[in-house]
Design a protein around this motif. Sequence first.
Motif, PDB file in Angstrom:
ATOM      1  N   THR A 106       4.399  -9.697  -7.983  1.00  0.00           N
ATOM      2  CA  THR A 106       4.972 -10.857  -7.169  1.00  0.00           C
ATOM      3  C   THR A 106       5.390 -11.662  -8.127  1.00  0.00           C
ATOM      4  OG1 THR A 106       2.445 -11.720  -7.255  1.00  0.00           O
ATOM      5  CG2 THR A 106       3.077 -10.716  -5.324  1.00  0.00           C
ATOM      6  N   ALA A 107       6.166 -12.632  -7.635  1.00  0.00           N
ATOM      7  CA  ALA A 107       6.292 -14.151  -8.124  1.00  0.00           C
ATOM      8  C   ALA A 107       5.508 -14.991  -7.476  1.00  0.00           C
ATOM      9  CB  ALA A 107       7.687 -14.459  -7.863  1.00  0.00           C
ATOM     10  N   TYR A 108       4.805 -16.217  -8.233  1.00  0.00           N
ATOM     11  CA  TYR A 108       3.891 -16.819  -7.866  1.00  0.00           C
ATOM     12  C   TYR A 108       4.009 -18.315  -8.146  1.00  0.00           C
ATOM     13  CZ  TYR A 108      -0.708 -19.292  -7.704  1.00  0.00           C
ATOM     14  OH  TYR A 108      -1.638 -20.029  -7.066  1.00  0.00           O
ATOM     15  N   TRP A 109       3.734 -19.256  -7.247  1.00  0.00           N
ATOM     16  CA  TRP A 109       4.058 -20.697  -7.794  1.00  0.00           C
ATOM     17  C   TRP A 109       2.651 -21.367  -7.208  1.00  0.00           C
ATOM     18  CZ3 TRP A 109       7.466 -17.507  -5.256  1.00  0.00           C
ATOM     19  CH2 TRP A 109       8.861 -17.630  -6.139  1.00  0.00           C
ATOM     20  N   GLU A 110       2.237 -22.597  -7.703  1.00  0.00           N
ATOM     21  CA  GLU A 110       1.259 -23.540  -7.309  1.00  0.00           C
ATOM     22  C   GLU A 110       2.073 -25.023  -7.366  1.00  0.00           C
ATOM     23  OE1 GLU A 110      -2.350 -23.782  -9.190  1.00  0.00           O
ATOM     24  OE2 GLU A 110      -2.722 -21.611  -9.044  1.00  0.00           O
ATOM     25  N   ALA A 111       2.265 -25.715  -6.301  1.00  0.00           N
ATOM     26  CA  ALA A 111       2.916 -26.889  -6.437  1.00  0.00           C
ATOM     27  C   ALA A 111       2.556 -27.934  -5.397  1.00  0.00           C
ATOM     28  CB  ALA A 111       4.499 -26.630  -6.078  1.00  0.00           C
ATOM     29  N   ALA A 112       2.138 -29.022  -5.701  1.00  0.00           N
ATOM     30  CA  ALA A 112       1.860 -30.145  -4.769  1.00  0.00           C
ATOM     31  C   ALA A 112       3.045 -30.353  -3.817  1.00  0.00           C
ATOM     32  CB  ALA A 112       1.425 -31.223  -5.258  1.00  0.00           C
ATOM     33  N   GLY A 113       2.862 -30.328  -2.395  1.00  0.00           N
ATOM     34  CA  GLY A 113       3.700 -30.793  -1.436  1.00  0.00           C
ATOM     35  C   GLY A 113       5.061 -30.068  -1.113  1.00  0.00           C
ATOM     36  N   GLU A 114       5.048 -28.998  -1.812  1.00  0.00           N
ATOM     37  CA  GLU A 114       6.425 -28.141  -1.801  1.00  0.00           C
ATOM     38  C   GLU A 114       6.141 -27.157  -0.299  1.00  0.00           C
ATOM     39  OE1 GLU A 114       9.415 -27.802  -3.105  1.00  0.00           O
ATOM     40  OE2 GLU A 114       8.691 -29.227  -4.595  1.00  0.00           O
ATOM     41  N   ARG A 115       7.489 -27.070   0.303  1.00  0.00           N
ATOM     42  CA  ARG A 115       7.381 -26.515   1.561  1.00  0.00           C
ATOM     43  C   ARG A 115       7.864 -25.009   1.538  1.00  0.00           C
ATOM     44  NH1 ARG A 115       5.837 -29.202   6.125  1.00  0.00           N
ATOM     45  NH2 ARG A 115       6.835 -27.496   7.383  1.00  0.00           N
ATOM     46  N   GLU A 116       8.970 -24.968   0.524  1.00  0.00           N
ATOM     47  CA  GLU A 116       9.672 -23.858   0.613  1.00  0.00           C
ATOM     48  C   GLU A 116       9.899 -23.219  -0.967  1.00  0.00           C
ATOM     49  OE1 GLU A 116      14.322 -22.619   1.613  1.00  0.00           O
ATOM     50  OE2 GLU A 116      13.643 -24.545   2.141  1.00  0.00           O
ATOM     51  N   PHE A 117       9.989 -22.010  -0.931  1.00  0.00           N
ATOM     52  CA  PHE A 117       9.746 -21.267  -2.498  1.00  0.00           C
ATOM     53  C   PHE A 117      11.034 -20.066  -2.335  1.00  0.00           C
ATOM     54  CE2 PHE A 117       5.810 -23.061  -1.897  1.00  0.00           C
ATOM     55  CZ  PHE A 117       5.611 -23.820  -2.876  1.00  0.00           C
ATOM     56  N   PHE A 118      11.749 -19.681  -3.230  1.00  0.00           N
ATOM     57  CA  PHE A 118      12.559 -18.831  -3.425  1.00  0.00           C
ATOM     58  C   PHE A 118      12.644 -18.145  -4.876  1.00  0.00           C
ATOM     59  CE2 PHE A 118      15.316 -21.879  -5.439  1.00  0.00           C
ATOM     60  CZ  PHE A 118      16.221 -21.134  -6.278  1.00  0.00           C
ATOM     61  N   VAL A 119      13.141 -16.994  -5.036  1.00  0.00           N
ATOM     62  CA  VAL A 119      13.349 -16.335  -6.172  1.00  0.00           C
ATOM     63  C   VAL A 119      14.448 -15.253  -6.182  1.00  0.00           C
ATOM     64  CG1 VAL A 119      11.925 -14.241  -5.742  1.00  0.00           C
ATOM     65  CG2 VAL A 119      12.542 -14.749  -7.897  1.00  0.00           C
ATOM     66  N   GLU A 120      15.397 -15.526  -6.921  1.00  0.00           N
ATOM     67  CA  GLU A 120      16.759 -14.641  -6.902  1.00  0.00           C
ATOM     68  C   GLU A 120      16.591 -13.818  -8.125  1.00  0.00           C
ATOM     69  OE1 GLU A 120      21.530 -15.045  -6.272  1.00  0.00           O
ATOM     70  OE2 GLU A 120      20.168 -16.706  -6.251  1.00  0.00           O
ATOM     71  N   PHE A 121      16.921 -12.380  -8.101  1.00  0.00           N
ATOM     72  CA  PHE A 121      16.805 -11.608  -9.038  1.00  0.00           C
ATOM     73  C   PHE A 121      17.866 -10.511  -9.046  1.00  0.00           C
ATOM     74  CE2 PHE A 121      13.516 -10.847  -6.016  1.00  0.00           C
ATOM     75  CZ  PHE A 121      13.804  -9.536  -5.718  1.00  0.00           C
ATOM     76  N   GLU A 122      18.164  -9.821 -10.291  1.00  0.00           N
ATOM     77  CA  GLU A 122      18.704  -8.426 -10.383  1.00  0.00           C
ATOM     78  C   GLU A 122      18.100  -7.450 -10.741  1.00  0.00           C
ATOM     79  OE1 GLU A 122      22.403  -8.984 -12.546  1.00  0.00           O
ATOM     80  OE2 GLU A 122      23.291 -10.063 -10.823  1.00  0.00           O
ATOM     81  N   TYR A 123      18.239  -6.227 -10.325  1.00  0.00           N
ATOM     82  CA  TYR A 123      17.432  -4.991 -10.923  1.00  0.00           C
ATOM     83  C   TYR A 123      18.397  -3.723 -10.702  1.00  0.00           C
ATOM     84  CZ  TYR A 123      15.668  -3.839  -6.386  1.00  0.00           C
ATOM     85  OH  TYR A 123      15.936  -3.496  -4.850  1.00  0.00           O
ATOM     86  N   ALA A 124      17.924  -2.635 -11.604  1.00  0.00           N
ATOM     87  CA  ALA A 124      18.568  -1.392 -11.329  1.00  0.00           C
ATOM     88  C   ALA A 124      17.619  -0.610 -10.428  1.00  0.00           C
ATOM     89  CB  ALA A 124      19.049  -0.651 -12.733  1.00  0.00           C
ATOM     90  N   VAL A 125      18.152   0.101  -9.867  1.00  0.00           N
ATOM     91  CA  VAL A 125      17.302   1.146  -9.106  1.00  0.00           C
ATOM     92  C   VAL A 125      17.867   2.545  -9.157  1.00  0.00           C
ATOM     93  CG1 VAL A 125      18.124   0.772  -6.720  1.00  0.00           C
ATOM     94  CG2 VAL A 125      15.941   1.839  -6.969  1.00  0.00           C
ATOM     95  N   ARG A 126      16.834   3.413  -9.239  1.00  0.00           N
ATOM     96  CA  ARG A 126      17.523   4.974  -9.656  1.00  0.00           C
ATOM     97  C   ARG A 126      16.674   6.007  -8.709  1.00  0.00           C
ATOM     98  NH1 ARG A 126      17.244   9.719 -12.988  1.00  0.00           N
ATOM     99  NH2 ARG A 126      19.165  10.448 -13.728  1.00  0.00           N
ATOM    100  N   ALA A 127      17.468   6.594  -8.085  1.00  0.00           N
ATOM    101  CA  ALA A 127      16.870   7.769  -7.059  1.00  0.00           C
ATOM    102  C   ALA A 127      17.173   9.127  -7.573  1.00  0.00           C
ATOM    103  CB  ALA A 127      17.253   7.450  -5.772  1.00  0.00           C
ATOM    104  N   PRO A 128      16.346   9.837  -8.434  1.00  0.00           N
ATOM    105  CA  PRO A 128      16.711  11.065  -8.782  1.00  0.00           C
ATOM    106  C   PRO A 128      16.346  12.056  -7.853  1.00  0.00           C
ATOM    107  CG  PRO A 128      14.307  10.525  -9.180  1.00  0.00           C
ATOM    108  CD  PRO A 128      14.877   9.233  -8.599  1.00  0.00           C
ATOM    109  N   TYR A 129      16.981  13.453  -7.852  1.00  0.00           N
ATOM    110  CA  TYR A 129      17.128  14.346  -6.738  1.00  0.00           C
ATOM    111  C   TYR A 129      16.301  15.680  -7.219  1.00  0.00           C
ATOM    112  CZ  TYR A 129      18.590  17.716  -3.377  1.00  0.00           C
ATOM    113  OH  TYR A 129      18.888  18.848  -2.414  1.00  0.00           O
ATOM    114  N   VAL A 130      15.393  16.025  -6.303  1.00  0.00           N
ATOM    115  CA  VAL A 130      15.178  17.437  -6.367  1.00  0.00           C
ATOM    116  C   VAL A 130      14.992  18.202  -5.073  1.00  0.00           C
ATOM    117  CG1 VAL A 130      12.590  16.577  -6.040  1.00  0.00           C
ATOM    118  CG2 VAL A 130      13.044  18.530  -7.358  1.00  0.00           C
ATOM    119  N   ASP A 131      15.227  19.432  -5.353  1.00  0.00           N
ATOM    120  CA  ASP A 131      15.036  20.236  -4.021  1.00  0.00           C
ATOM    121  C   ASP A 131      13.984  21.020  -3.894  1.00  0.00           C
ATOM    122  OD1 ASP A 131      15.538  21.870  -1.875  1.00  0.00           O
ATOM    123  OD2 ASP A 131      17.355  23.073  -2.611  1.00  0.00           O
TER     124      ASP A 131
END
Length: 465
Positions: free
Chosen positions: A214-239
């Motif tokens: 996870t991404a995690y926050w502790e904040a007084a009085g905040e109503r909204e949280f967001f995270v924007e990120f990029e990543y690579a995902v690889r799907a190998p194949y096997v029969d």
Amino acid sequence: MATAGNYQATNEDFKHLNDGLPADMSRLIAAGAFDDALRLIEAELDAGARPELAACLRAERARILRTRRDFSVTREGIIAEIQKEWPEFGAGELDTLIDHGRIDWRYVDGEQRFLASCIDSLRNYPAEVPGLDCPPTDRTEQHAVIDQMRAQGFAERRIRMRLGVAAADAVEVSPQSKVRAWLPLPAGPQVADLRIVDSTPGIRVAPEDAPQRTAYWEAAGEREFFVEFEYAVRAPYVDLWADDPAPAAGDPRFAPAPAPCAADLAEDAPHVVFTPYLRALAQRLFRDVPEGDALGRARAAYDWVTNNVDYRFQPAYVLLDSIADSCAKSLRADCGVFALTFMALCRLGGVPARWQSGLYVAPDHVGPHDWAMFYIEGLGWLWADCSFGSSARREGNEARRRFYFGNLGPWRMPANSAFFAPLTPADDVLRNDPFDNQTGEMVVDGVGLSRYEMVETREATITEP
């Protein structure tokens, strides 16, 4: 003496669901006599004479309150909603669908009640609901990715994602309120090169090996949280249907999953439990498959699950009992129930199996999804998406059903490698979903928000590297 605060369930209490309630309480809950059941449960907690029962009592009390809220639609309400599309629909048609296991229900306060989502679940079975609009799913892009994996041995994508969670308008958040929030982050052997692009200030990122990252926050009085990120995902194949399957091609950027351990073969209460029924089923499935043939046993488990269990929307998992056993008996599941049932059968057959979940990230849809991993010596960790396999069987596509035994496409954001695992840092109050984290959690002034009290946002862009 107990106080009202002592009635509040914790996440850990749900490990004790299988402890069982006294028979009088169980009968009242089954009959939907919730006020009487709550009265007995709270009196027992007040007395404190049997502390061994306390965790199960608190969990069942929380489930009663959640059942009332989730199963909120009456018979008349469901019939009226379906009649908006299918005017001829009536009580007889509803009872037929119930008898065929297409609609889930509960008795609530003495009445039969339904989930609002049950109508969308029916659209998977157009022959049984001829008056509903059941548009076919366009599989063109999905099949193109599968073809790419078969041709080149893998498929890779780069995904940019923005996830958000906010307290709904009805939730009071003062400037002094202590607010905590968690959002899922990608992790797993398919993931590499995670880069946080932007976020609400104060973000804390859990380590890659966190069971529910996870991404995690502790904040007084905040109503909204967001995270924007990029990543690579690889799907190998096997029969895995070849006479002598070859290991999928590796890539040094993607670290392999940790080696199998004792937990990958063990029971995991309350939902992966080796009940007498599951043991008998496993004995039948593996009767003609030698103990040393792990691949054959995993295939037998996958074949049985995908060829016998039908998709049906499920309530929140906190409302389900002994999931793998219940699925094997009801033959109804959603993606996570499919995965847990496959895992239980694999483990009973001596095949190490693990949970994996997160988001399905397709070009036109981003939503929660669950699947499983299993280990074959010489081939390593592989994947099984029994939900997608069952869907392929329902649509008459055997090649696609076979593909999802061993493989996933690259349209994934895996975040969780264990079911019913803590967040980082652990949430000390009852989560909206104690078992899985796909859409985020929030706590305001020590009270965990339910799904009715949170607003979730998900956006994704997919590109080829």
